[in-house]
Design an enzyme around this catalytic site. Structure first.
Site, PDB file in Angstrom:
ATOM      1  CG  ASP A  18       0.668 -36.191  35.623  1.00  0.00           C
ATOM      2  OD1 ASP A  18       0.520 -35.438  36.579  1.00  0.00           O
ATOM      3  OD2 ASP A  18      -0.241 -36.821  34.947  1.00  0.00           O
TER       4      ASP A  18
ATOM      5  CE1 TYR B  90      -3.192 -40.760  38.313  1.00  0.00           C
ATOM      6  CE2 TYR B  90      -4.087 -41.286  36.207  1.00  0.00           C
ATOM      7  CZ  TYR B  90      -3.622 -40.408  37.054  1.00  0.00           C
ATOM      8  OH  TYR B  90      -2.606 -39.239  36.369  1.00  0.00           O
TER       9      TYR B  90
ATOM     10  CG  HIS C 213       0.617 -30.409  36.538  1.00  0.00           C
ATOM     11  ND1 HIS C 213       1.467 -31.091  37.524  1.00  0.00           N
ATOM     12  CD2 HIS C 213       0.214 -31.265  35.558  1.00  0.00           C
ATOM     13  CE1 HIS C 213       1.352 -32.576  37.139  1.00  0.00           C
ATOM     14  NE2 HIS C 213       0.337 -32.538  35.988  1.00  0.00           N
TER      15      HIS C 213
END
Length: 367
Positions: free
Chosen positions: A173, A285, A340
């Protein structure tokens, strides 16, 4: 990351570049607003249904026993001289063996690699890191301290502080994004690259702008641009969002996967329920849109890309496109029933695929 340089462009081109930049940032902040409105509506719905539960969350004061399981390795710390930050990691396997460095994603921490710590310690010094801002690693307060340049340099400095000049680098990820960038910027430090459920960064930035479906799936990238509100939303209903990411039918580990136990979930809740524990991870982020696109793209070491086809956040089409950026042996394996959270979902299969890749490359070199 630096952008491509060159001679001074003519006026018309400068206007075009400025217009594209304006449209890009308009898209970013518009979608950020949309995501914030959706989150706000969900909050109001929760307040209407369970007003007493919405704002209740529990601070877990004591870690669950699984976080101190000696079979996973030893808890260690290293302080980086230049940044002054102290990093926490768990290490398994004898010192002096080749280094395997594991980089987790969001919202995870070193524990997401528990199956790999046990598996690869026989032949490697396996180090599962808490990234900057996560878990017991130091968390600088300003979002500028989480730019990609800083995150990439962290890995280089940690490698050197551990007494190594190269490693097998594995990332999942967001940790996969960092792993790609380390491999691009410091290829001499990465003997083999293994990425789990994250495409080459250039593929991701190009694909998301051309495919609205991926733009929607990556909505949290935009939502996280807001101050404090994303952190607050994670705490609602005692971290219901965090729990559902791993357990819900839409985003969690499927019925055929290795589901997280109640103690595993409690480990995540313990780490992320600590005061301020979400701000550092989300700050990763908050700099992403100012750091891309990349100047350099190519990956020159052997690379393995593992992908869970049921990934709720990343479209599988990006996996195959990644091939064009790897100028060495590239192996892609897509697991049809996996989510995921691949290394936790299908640990036995993932470990077997990694072993095959590592030994295949060793055999190839001998030949």
């Amino acid at each position: 990351m630096a952008r491509p340089g060159g001679a001074c462009p003519p006026p018309a081109r400068r206007v075009m570049v400025a217009a594209r930049a304006l449209l890009f940032w308009a898209l970013v902040y518009s979608y950020c607003g949309v995501c914030a409105c959706i989150a706000g509506l969900r909050l109001l719905w929760s307040i209407g249904r369970r007003p007493g539960e919405t704002f209740r969350w529990v601070l877990r004061e004591n870690p669950p026993a699984c976080l101190n399981d000696p079979s996973l390795g030893t808890h260690c710390y290293v302080r980086i001289k230049d940044s002054g930050l102290r990093f926490h990691y768990v290490a398994a396997g004898e010192r002096g063996k080749p280094l395997m460095l594991l980089l987790h994603g969001f919202p995870e921490f070193w524990y997401s690699w528990r199956h790999q710590l046990r598996e690869f310690k026989s032949e490697y010094r396996v180090v599962a890191l808490d990234l900057r801002g996560y878990g017991e690693t130091d968390a600088p307060s300003h979002k500028e301290n989480y730019k990609l340049d800083c995150l990439i340099t962290d890995i280089k400095d940690i490698l050197e502080s551990l007494g190594y000049n190269k490693c097998v680098l594995i990332g999942h990820d967001w940790g996969g994004m960092i792993a790609w960038l380390v491999a691009i910027c410091y290829p001499e430090m990465v003997t083999k690259l293994i990425v789990v459920n994250f495409p080459h960064p250039s593929v991701f930035t190009e694909y998301i702008l051309r495919h609205p479906s991926q733009l929607i799936k990556s909505g949290y990238y935009f939502f996280f641009q807001m101050p404090w509100f994303p952190e607050f939303m994670f705490t609602v209903n005692d971290f219901k969002v965090l729990k559902s990411l791993f357990t819900s039918q839409a985003t969690g580990i499927g019925r055929k996967g290795c589901r997280l136990t109640a103690e595993d979930i409690e480990a995540y809740l313990y780490v992320f329920s600590q005061p301020g524990a979400l701000t550092g991870p989300i700050n990763h982020y908050r700099n992403i849109f100012g750091c891309l696109p990349l100047q350099h793209h190519e990956v020159i070491m052997p690379t393995l890309l593992l992908w869970g086809e049921r990934d709720a956040f990343m479209e599988v089409e990006m996996a195959e496109i990644t091939r064009i950026y790897v100028k060495n042996h590239f192996r892609l394996t897509i697991l049809s029933e996996a989510s995921h959270w691949l290394q936790q979902d299908q640990p036995d299969i993932v470990n077997k695929l990694i072993w095959t890749f590592l030994k295949e490359e060793t055999t190839r070199k001998r030949e």
